[in-house]
Design an enzyme around this catalytic site. Structure first.
Site, PDB file in Angstrom:
ATOM      1  N   TYR A  74      -9.639  46.389  15.704  1.00  0.00           N
ATOM      2  CA  TYR A  74      -8.949  45.640  16.766  1.00  0.00           C
ATOM      3  C   TYR A  74      -7.766  46.459  17.291  1.00  0.00           C
ATOM      4  O   TYR A  74      -7.631  46.662  18.500  1.00  0.00           O
ATOM      5  CB  TYR A  74      -8.468  44.312  16.193  1.00  0.00           C
ATOM      6  CG  TYR A  74      -7.829  43.370  17.183  1.00  0.00           C
ATOM      7  CD1 TYR A  74      -8.567  42.811  18.215  1.00  0.00           C
ATOM      8  CD2 TYR A  74      -6.484  43.011  17.056  1.00  0.00           C
ATOM      9  CE1 TYR A  74      -7.973  41.928  19.109  1.00  0.00           C
ATOM     10  CE2 TYR A  74      -5.889  42.121  17.947  1.00  0.00           C
ATOM     11  CZ  TYR A  74      -6.636  41.584  18.973  1.00  0.00           C
ATOM     12  OH  TYR A  74      -6.058  40.704  19.853  1.00  0.00           O
ATOM     13  N   ARG A 128       6.841  40.374  11.880  1.00  0.00           N
ATOM     14  CA  ARG A 128       6.466  40.482  13.295  1.00  0.00           C
ATOM     15  C   ARG A 128       7.367  39.559  14.104  1.00  0.00           C
ATOM     16  O   ARG A 128       7.434  38.365  13.845  1.00  0.00           O
ATOM     17  CB  ARG A 128       5.008  40.115  13.506  1.00  0.00           C
ATOM     18  CG  ARG A 128       4.592  40.312  14.959  1.00  0.00           C
ATOM     19  CD  ARG A 128       3.163  39.937  15.204  1.00  0.00           C
ATOM     20  NE  ARG A 128       2.232  40.845  14.591  1.00  0.00           N
ATOM     21  CZ  ARG A 128       1.012  40.478  14.205  1.00  0.00           C
ATOM     22  NH1 ARG A 128       0.612  39.238  14.340  1.00  0.00           N
ATOM     23  NH2 ARG A 128       0.198  41.369  13.668  1.00  0.00           N
ATOM     24  N   PHE A 185      -4.376  26.241   7.962  1.00  0.00           N
ATOM     25  CA  PHE A 185      -3.513  25.295   7.243  1.00  0.00           C
ATOM     26  C   PHE A 185      -3.761  23.854   7.711  1.00  0.00           C
ATOM     27  O   PHE A 185      -3.815  22.925   6.910  1.00  0.00           O
ATOM     28  CB  PHE A 185      -2.027  25.642   7.434  1.00  0.00           C
ATOM     29  CG  PHE A 185      -1.616  26.962   6.820  1.00  0.00           C
ATOM     30  CD1 PHE A 185      -2.362  27.544   5.794  1.00  0.00           C
ATOM     31  CD2 PHE A 185      -0.475  27.628   7.268  1.00  0.00           C
ATOM     32  CE1 PHE A 185      -1.983  28.766   5.228  1.00  0.00           C
ATOM     33  CE2 PHE A 185      -0.085  28.835   6.708  1.00  0.00           C
ATOM     34  CZ  PHE A 185      -0.836  29.415   5.695  1.00  0.00           C
ATOM     35  N   GLY A 213       3.651  34.798   0.605  1.00  0.00           N
ATOM     36  CA  GLY A 213       4.042  34.023   1.785  1.00  0.00           C
ATOM     37  C   GLY A 213       5.345  34.487   2.414  1.00  0.00           C
ATOM     38  O   GLY A 213       5.880  33.824   3.294  1.00  0.00           O
ATOM     39  N   THR A 261       6.336  37.515   7.705  1.00  0.00           N
ATOM     40  CA  THR A 261       6.807  36.664   8.806  1.00  0.00           C
ATOM     41  C   THR A 261       5.924  36.821  10.043  1.00  0.00           C
ATOM     42  O   THR A 261       5.284  37.848  10.256  1.00  0.00           O
ATOM     43  CB  THR A 261       8.255  37.012   9.213  1.00  0.00           C
ATOM     44  OG1 THR A 261       8.272  38.322   9.809  1.00  0.00           O
ATOM     45  CG2 THR A 261       9.196  36.966   8.023  1.00  0.00           C
ATOM     46  N   ARG A 262       5.928  35.756  10.854  1.00  0.00           N
ATOM     47  CA  ARG A 262       5.308  35.768  12.177  1.00  0.00           C
ATOM     48  C   ARG A 262       6.211  34.941  13.086  1.00  0.00           C
ATOM     49  O   ARG A 262       7.069  34.175  12.619  1.00  0.00           O
ATOM     50  CB  ARG A 262       3.905  35.138  12.160  1.00  0.00           C
ATOM     51  CG  ARG A 262       2.863  35.906  11.352  1.00  0.00           C
ATOM     52  CD  ARG A 262       2.516  37.253  11.957  1.00  0.00           C
ATOM     53  NE  ARG A 262       1.423  37.909  11.239  1.00  0.00           N
ATOM     54  CZ  ARG A 262       1.580  38.695  10.165  1.00  0.00           C
ATOM     55  NH1 ARG A 262       2.794  38.905   9.662  1.00  0.00           N
ATOM     56  NH2 ARG A 262       0.534  39.262   9.599  1.00  0.00           N
TER      57      ARG A 262
HETATM   58  N1  UDP Z   1      -2.464  33.662   6.403  1.00  0.00           N
HETATM   59  C1  UDP Z   1      -2.371  32.926   5.235  1.00  0.00           C
HETATM   60  N2  UDP Z   1      -3.369  32.030   4.959  1.00  0.00           N
HETATM   61  C2  UDP Z   1      -4.439  31.823   5.765  1.00  0.00           C
HETATM   62  C3  UDP Z   1      -4.523  32.566   6.953  1.00  0.00           C
HETATM   63  C4  UDP Z   1      -3.525  33.484   7.239  1.00  0.00           C
HETATM   64  O1  UDP Z   1      -1.414  33.065   4.475  1.00  0.00           O
HETATM   65  O2  UDP Z   1      -5.316  30.994   5.400  1.00  0.00           O
HETATM   66  C5  UDP Z   1      -1.412  34.650   6.680  1.00  0.00           C
HETATM   67  C6  UDP Z   1      -1.938  36.054   7.007  1.00  0.00           C
HETATM   68  O3  UDP Z   1      -2.115  36.787   5.815  1.00  0.00           O
HETATM   69  C7  UDP Z   1      -0.827  36.594   7.859  1.00  0.00           C
HETATM   70  C8  UDP Z   1      -0.273  35.364   8.580  1.00  0.00           C
HETATM   71  O4  UDP Z   1      -0.721  34.240   7.842  1.00  0.00           O
HETATM   72  O5  UDP Z   1       0.200  37.149   7.065  1.00  0.00           O
HETATM   73  C9  UDP Z   1      -0.765  35.226  10.003  1.00  0.00           C
HETATM   74  O6  UDP Z   1      -2.155  35.393   9.978  1.00  0.00           O
HETATM   75  P1  UDP Z   1      -3.079  35.144  11.235  1.00  0.00           P
HETATM   76  O7  UDP Z   1      -4.481  35.345  10.767  1.00  0.00           O
HETATM   77  O8  UDP Z   1      -2.734  33.853  11.857  1.00  0.00           O
HETATM   78  O9  UDP Z   1      -2.729  36.265  12.297  1.00  0.00           O
HETATM   79  P2  UDP Z   1      -2.096  37.747  12.239  1.00  0.00           P
HETATM   80  O10 UDP Z   1      -0.724  37.538  12.719  1.00  0.00           O
HETATM   81  O11 UDP Z   1      -2.103  38.269  10.826  1.00  0.00           O
HETATM   82  O12 UDP Z   1      -2.954  38.532  13.136  1.00  0.00           O
END
Ligand code: UDP
Length: 316
Positions: A147, A278, A193, A209, A212-213
């Protein structure tokens, strides 16, 4: 005479919201999608609208559009980590071959094209928050490489068409976005979730956990896309919500919003190359587009949860 816009990935989460917005702005909309991750339900309400046309097509092949074309919004691609893990070659093909077809079409029609890039071009970032000037820290051969590198190639090809052929191009770098029409099974943190909480299953937080996002509500993103499309900026612009949160806090927040759920949080192994932090720096979008997000997480999550509750209740 209405102007025509082609929206690739038009049946996807973002693409379908863009169909709505462009119709509301008075455009004629052609949505193109091969429906491998898009969903025709997202655009069902537009069928029968004389200004709307859906074309079931894979844009990695030659794209033909009859008549005038003024704008292209290039949003076709698997976009969630589990989707591009399952569809690695299609992901690379649409970002590379699909983008080539779309830029060729834009050149032939004299259309302005906005391509959907991503915060993933920054990889696991060593600069925080991320400005557009940061070149990124990407593992080309990791699971996310298909990607990330396709989108980086897309940006390079877009700039080449702009510089060499004079095509009017725009590049948006999209940070995590959420809202109605996300697929409950797309594997991303929010739908995962919420689905787990509604089914009273454990919420699967990856790692400890602490990663960050920063989550942007879809209507804010669409506004940013529209403003960028109509602007003169040809270099990439970050669009996202700078409100940063750890994934553990995010899971706790979702449980608080669904008090009827009996779910608990469970820690699971962290997938490889998962970015640790992020957060968009949106100074450029503020200065150039007068844009900033308006919808906070409380309001955005409420609207999104309402949508997911309806989806979960519907019989399969
Ligand atoms: N994540 C998680 N549990 C899940 C799905 C995702 O802890 O069931 C975490 C994932 O490892 C990442 C963050 O949540 O650190 C965001 O993941 P997502 O797939 O939404 O998008 P990304 O920002 O990684 O592309």
């Amino acid at each position: 005479m209405k102007k025509t816009v082609l929206i690739t990935g038009g049946a996807g989460f973002l693409g379908s919201h863009l169909c709505d917005r462009m119709l509301a702005e008075g455009f004629r909309v052609i949505a193109m999608d091969n429906l491998i991750t898009g969903n025709a339900d997202n655009i069902a309400h537009l069928m029968g609208n004389p200004d709307f046309e859906f074309v079931h097509y894979d844009i990695t092949n030659y794209v033909h559009i009859a008549g005038d074309l003024h704008y292209i919004l290039h949003f076709a691609s698997p976009a969630s980590p589990i989707d591009y893990l399952k569809l690695p070659i299609q992901t690379m093909k649409v970002g590379a071959l699909g983008t080539h077809k779309i830029l060729g079409l834009a050149r032939a029609k004299g259309a302005r094209v906005l391509v959907a890039s991503t915060s993933e071009v920054y990889g696991d970032p060593l600069e925080h928050p991320q400005t557009e000037g940061y070149w990124g820290n990407v593992n080309p051969i990791g699971f996310r490489g298909v990607y990330d590198e396709a989108k980086r190639f897309m940006e390079a090809l877009t700039m080449a068409y702009h510089r060499y052929h004079g095509v009017e191009t725009r590049i948006i770098r999209i940070f995590n976005t959420y809202g109605p029409r996300m697929r409950l099974d797309d594997g991303r943190a929010l739908p995962a979730f919420v689905g787990q909480a509604l089914r009273n299953e454990p919420l699967t937080v990856f790692g400890d956990g602490s990663q960050t996002r920063s989550f942007c509500y879809v209507s804010d993103l669409v506004e940013g896309i529209y403003r960028l499309l109509m602007s003169n900026e040809t270099e990439p612009v970050n669009i996202g919500n700078p409100a940063e949160i750890t994934i553990l806090q995010f899971a706790e927040e979702i449980l608080r919003l669904l008090p009827e759920s009996t779910s608990k949080i469970e820690l699971r192994p962290l997938p490889a190359d998962d970015p640790k932090v992020r957060q968009p720096n949106i100074d450029k979008a503020r200065a150039l587009l007068g844009w900033e997000p308006k919808v906070g997480r409380a309001e955005g999550l409420e609207k999104t949860l309402d949508y997911f509750k309806q989806t979960v209740k519907q019989p399969a």
